[in-house]
Scaffold this motif. Structure first.
Motif, PDB file in Angstrom:
ATOM      1  N   ARG A  63       0.841  -1.214   0.000  1.00  0.00           N
ATOM      2  CA  ARG A  63       0.000   0.000   0.000  1.00  0.00           C
ATOM      3  C   ARG A  63       0.866   1.250   0.000  1.00  0.00           C
ATOM      4  O   ARG A  63       0.569   2.225  -0.702  1.00  0.00           O
ATOM      5  N   ILE A  64       1.946   1.230   0.780  1.00  0.00           N
ATOM      6  CA  ILE A  64       2.863   2.372   0.817  1.00  0.00           C
ATOM      7  C   ILE A  64       3.502   2.572  -0.549  1.00  0.00           C
ATOM      8  O   ILE A  64       3.586   3.702  -1.047  1.00  0.00           O
ATOM      9  N   GLU A  65       3.954   1.486  -1.188  1.00  0.00           N
ATOM     10  CA  GLU A  65       4.544   1.596  -2.530  1.00  0.00           C
ATOM     11  C   GLU A  65       3.566   2.253  -3.509  1.00  0.00           C
ATOM     12  O   GLU A  65       3.944   3.151  -4.260  1.00  0.00           O
ATOM     13  N   GLY A  66       2.334   1.795  -3.503  1.00  0.00           N
ATOM     14  CA  GLY A  66       1.333   2.375  -4.392  1.00  0.00           C
ATOM     15  C   GLY A  66       1.098   3.846  -4.114  1.00  0.00           C
ATOM     16  O   GLY A  66       0.964   4.650  -5.038  1.00  0.00           O
ATOM     17  N   ALA A  67       1.060   4.207  -2.842  1.00  0.00           N
ATOM     18  CA  ALA A  67       0.855   5.607  -2.466  1.00  0.00           C
ATOM     19  C   ALA A  67       2.041   6.468  -2.897  1.00  0.00           C
ATOM     20  O   ALA A  67       1.854   7.601  -3.351  1.00  0.00           O
ATOM     21  N   LEU A  68       3.253   5.951  -2.763  1.00  0.00           N
ATOM     22  CA  LEU A  68       4.433   6.713  -3.161  1.00  0.00           C
ATOM     23  C   LEU A  68       4.471   6.946  -4.664  1.00  0.00           C
ATOM     24  O   LEU A  68       4.925   7.994  -5.126  1.00  0.00           O
ATOM     25  N   GLU A  69       4.003   5.963  -5.442  1.00  0.00           N
ATOM     26  CA  GLU A  69       3.992   6.100  -6.904  1.00  0.00           C
ATOM     27  C   GLU A  69       3.135   7.267  -7.358  1.00  0.00           C
ATOM     28  O   GLU A  69       3.421   7.890  -8.372  1.00  0.00           O
ATOM     29  N   SER A  70       2.099   7.570  -6.609  1.00  0.00           N
ATOM     30  CA  SER A  70       1.161   8.608  -7.048  1.00  0.00           C
ATOM     31  C   SER A  70       1.137   9.840  -6.144  1.00  0.00           C
ATOM     32  O   SER A  70       0.255  10.668  -6.278  1.00  0.00           O
ATOM     33  N   CYS A  71       2.125   9.986  -5.251  1.00  0.00           N
ATOM     34  CA  CYS A  71       2.065  11.093  -4.282  1.00  0.00           C
ATOM     35  C   CYS A  71       2.541  12.425  -4.847  1.00  0.00           C
ATOM     36  O   CYS A  71       2.267  13.466  -4.274  1.00  0.00           O
ATOM     37  N   GLY A  72       3.277  12.401  -5.958  1.00  0.00           N
ATOM     38  CA  GLY A  72       3.734  13.642  -6.565  1.00  0.00           C
ATOM     39  C   GLY A  72       5.005  14.220  -5.976  1.00  0.00           C
ATOM     40  O   GLY A  72       5.480  15.260  -6.424  1.00  0.00           O
ATOM     41  N   TRP A 130      -2.158   0.737  11.280  1.00  0.00           N
ATOM     42  CA  TRP A 130      -0.871   0.529  11.943  1.00  0.00           C
ATOM     43  C   TRP A 130      -0.599   1.772  12.780  1.00  0.00           C
ATOM     44  O   TRP A 130      -0.481   2.877  12.236  1.00  0.00           O
ATOM     45  N   LEU A 131      -0.503   1.609  14.091  1.00  0.00           N
ATOM     46  CA  LEU A 131      -0.369   2.738  15.003  1.00  0.00           C
ATOM     47  C   LEU A 131       0.966   2.692  15.740  1.00  0.00           C
ATOM     48  O   LEU A 131       1.440   1.611  16.133  1.00  0.00           O
ATOM     49  N   ALA A 132       1.544   3.885  15.955  1.00  0.00           N
ATOM     50  CA  ALA A 132       2.824   3.991  16.652  1.00  0.00           C
ATOM     51  C   ALA A 132       2.677   3.524  18.093  1.00  0.00           C
ATOM     52  O   ALA A 132       1.712   3.886  18.777  1.00  0.00           O
ATOM     53  N   SER A 133       3.642   2.738  18.533  1.00  0.00           N
ATOM     54  CA  SER A 133       3.592   2.225  19.903  1.00  0.00           C
ATOM     55  C   SER A 133       3.801   3.336  20.922  1.00  0.00           C
ATOM     56  O   SER A 133       3.347   3.234  22.056  1.00  0.00           O
ATOM     57  N   ARG A 134       4.435   4.416  20.530  1.00  0.00           N
ATOM     58  CA  ARG A 134       4.735   5.509  21.454  1.00  0.00           C
ATOM     59  C   ARG A 134       3.580   6.480  21.640  1.00  0.00           C
ATOM     60  O   ARG A 134       3.231   6.834  22.754  1.00  0.00           O
ATOM     61  N   ASP A 135       2.979   6.913  20.518  1.00  0.00           N
ATOM     62  CA  ASP A 135       1.968   7.976  20.636  1.00  0.00           C
ATOM     63  C   ASP A 135       0.685   7.728  19.850  1.00  0.00           C
ATOM     64  O   ASP A 135      -0.201   8.567  19.818  1.00  0.00           O
ATOM     65  N   GLY A 136       0.564   6.585  19.191  1.00  0.00           N
ATOM     66  CA  GLY A 136      -0.658   6.258  18.469  1.00  0.00           C
ATOM     67  C   GLY A 136      -0.784   6.876  17.086  1.00  0.00           C
ATOM     68  O   GLY A 136      -1.821   6.731  16.446  1.00  0.00           O
ATOM     69  N   GLU A 137       0.267   7.555  16.609  1.00  0.00           N
ATOM     70  CA  GLU A 137       0.211   8.150  15.267  1.00  0.00           C
ATOM     71  C   GLU A 137       0.080   7.030  14.232  1.00  0.00           C
ATOM     72  O   GLU A 137       0.685   5.972  14.359  1.00  0.00           O
ATOM     73  N   GLU A 138      -0.688   7.276  13.185  1.00  0.00           N
ATOM     74  CA  GLU A 138      -0.901   6.294  12.137  1.00  0.00           C
ATOM     75  C   GLU A 138       0.308   6.271  11.204  1.00  0.00           C
ATOM     76  O   GLU A 138       0.913   7.295  10.916  1.00  0.00           O
ATOM     77  N   LEU A 139       0.673   5.081  10.721  1.00  0.00           N
ATOM     78  CA  LEU A 139       1.877   4.898   9.910  1.00  0.00           C
ATOM     79  C   LEU A 139       1.919   5.795   8.683  1.00  0.00           C
ATOM     80  O   LEU A 139       2.916   6.475   8.436  1.00  0.00           O
ATOM     81  N   LEU A 140       0.857   5.825   7.894  1.00  0.00           N
ATOM     82  CA  LEU A 140       0.884   6.641   6.678  1.00  0.00           C
ATOM     83  C   LEU A 140       1.004   8.129   6.992  1.00  0.00           C
ATOM     84  O   LEU A 140       1.685   8.870   6.284  1.00  0.00           O
ATOM     85  N   ALA A 141       0.362   8.579   8.062  1.00  0.00           N
ATOM     86  CA  ALA A 141       0.484   9.984   8.472  1.00  0.00           C
ATOM     87  C   ALA A 141       1.906  10.289   8.909  1.00  0.00           C
ATOM     88  O   ALA A 141       2.459  11.347   8.576  1.00  0.00           O
ATOM     89  N   ALA A 142       2.519   9.381   9.649  1.00  0.00           N
ATOM     90  CA  ALA A 142       3.899   9.579  10.095  1.00  0.00           C
ATOM     91  C   ALA A 142       4.853   9.613   8.909  1.00  0.00           C
ATOM     92  O   ALA A 142       5.763  10.447   8.852  1.00  0.00           O
ATOM     93  N   LEU A 143       4.655   8.722   7.952  1.00  0.00           N
ATOM     94  CA  LEU A 143       5.518   8.701   6.768  1.00  0.00           C
ATOM     95  C   LEU A 143       5.370   9.987   5.968  1.00  0.00           C
ATOM     96  O   LEU A 143       6.360  10.584   5.539  1.00  0.00           O
ATOM     97  N   ALA A 144       4.142  10.455   5.772  1.00  0.00           N
ATOM     98  CA  ALA A 144       3.920  11.716   5.048  1.00  0.00           C
ATOM     99  C   ALA A 144       4.590  12.875   5.778  1.00  0.00           C
ATOM    100  O   ALA A 144       5.207  13.744   5.152  1.00  0.00           O
ATOM    101  N   ARG A 145       4.498  12.877   7.101  1.00  0.00           N
ATOM    102  CA  ARG A 145       5.141  13.929   7.897  1.00  0.00           C
ATOM    103  C   ARG A 145       6.656  13.874   7.729  1.00  0.00           C
ATOM    104  O   ARG A 145       7.311  14.907   7.517  1.00  0.00           O
ATOM    105  N   CYS A 146       7.228  12.699   7.786  1.00  0.00           N
ATOM    106  CA  CYS A 146       8.684  12.552   7.658  1.00  0.00           C
ATOM    107  C   CYS A 146       9.168  12.965   6.273  1.00  0.00           C
ATOM    108  O   CYS A 146      10.208  13.607   6.144  1.00  0.00           O
TER     109      CYS A 146
END
Length: 104
Positions: A16-25, A77-93
């Protein structure tokens, strides 16, 4: 959770991440390596690594801002530390490392 079940969930999320990266711009390149290691290279040469860690039953994300561990919770998929969602964290990073604002 059994290893086989975890690996199926992790592989689905990595796909899912690969597919999202292909079309994220964003100006980035990525490659899925052996063992479920996704390397993302941004325009400035910096990297973000996303990989499954079977022993811990987590997906790990490594970026300039730090390392993050995510566990499956239902269909998310939620962060063990603060509950942030994986895709949101990746977009932020990606944004923090100069890849621009992306929506994954």
């Amino acid at each position: 959770m059994e290893e086989r079940e975890f690996n199926a969930l992790a592989d689905a999320m990595l796909g899912r991440i690969e597919g999202a990266l292909e079309s994220c711009g964003a100006d980035l390149d990525f490659e899925m390596g052996a063992g479920g290691v996704l390397e993302i290279e941004l325009a400035d040469g910096s990297r973000i690594i996303v990989n499954r860690h079977t022993a811990a039953r987590e997906i790990w994300l490594a970026a300039r801002s730090g390392g993050y561990h995510f566990r499956p919770q239902g269909d998310r998929w939620l962060a063990s530390r603060d509950g942030e969602e994986l895709l949101a964290a990746l977009a932020r990073c990606i944004a923090e490392q100069g890849g621009g604002t992306v929506r994954l």
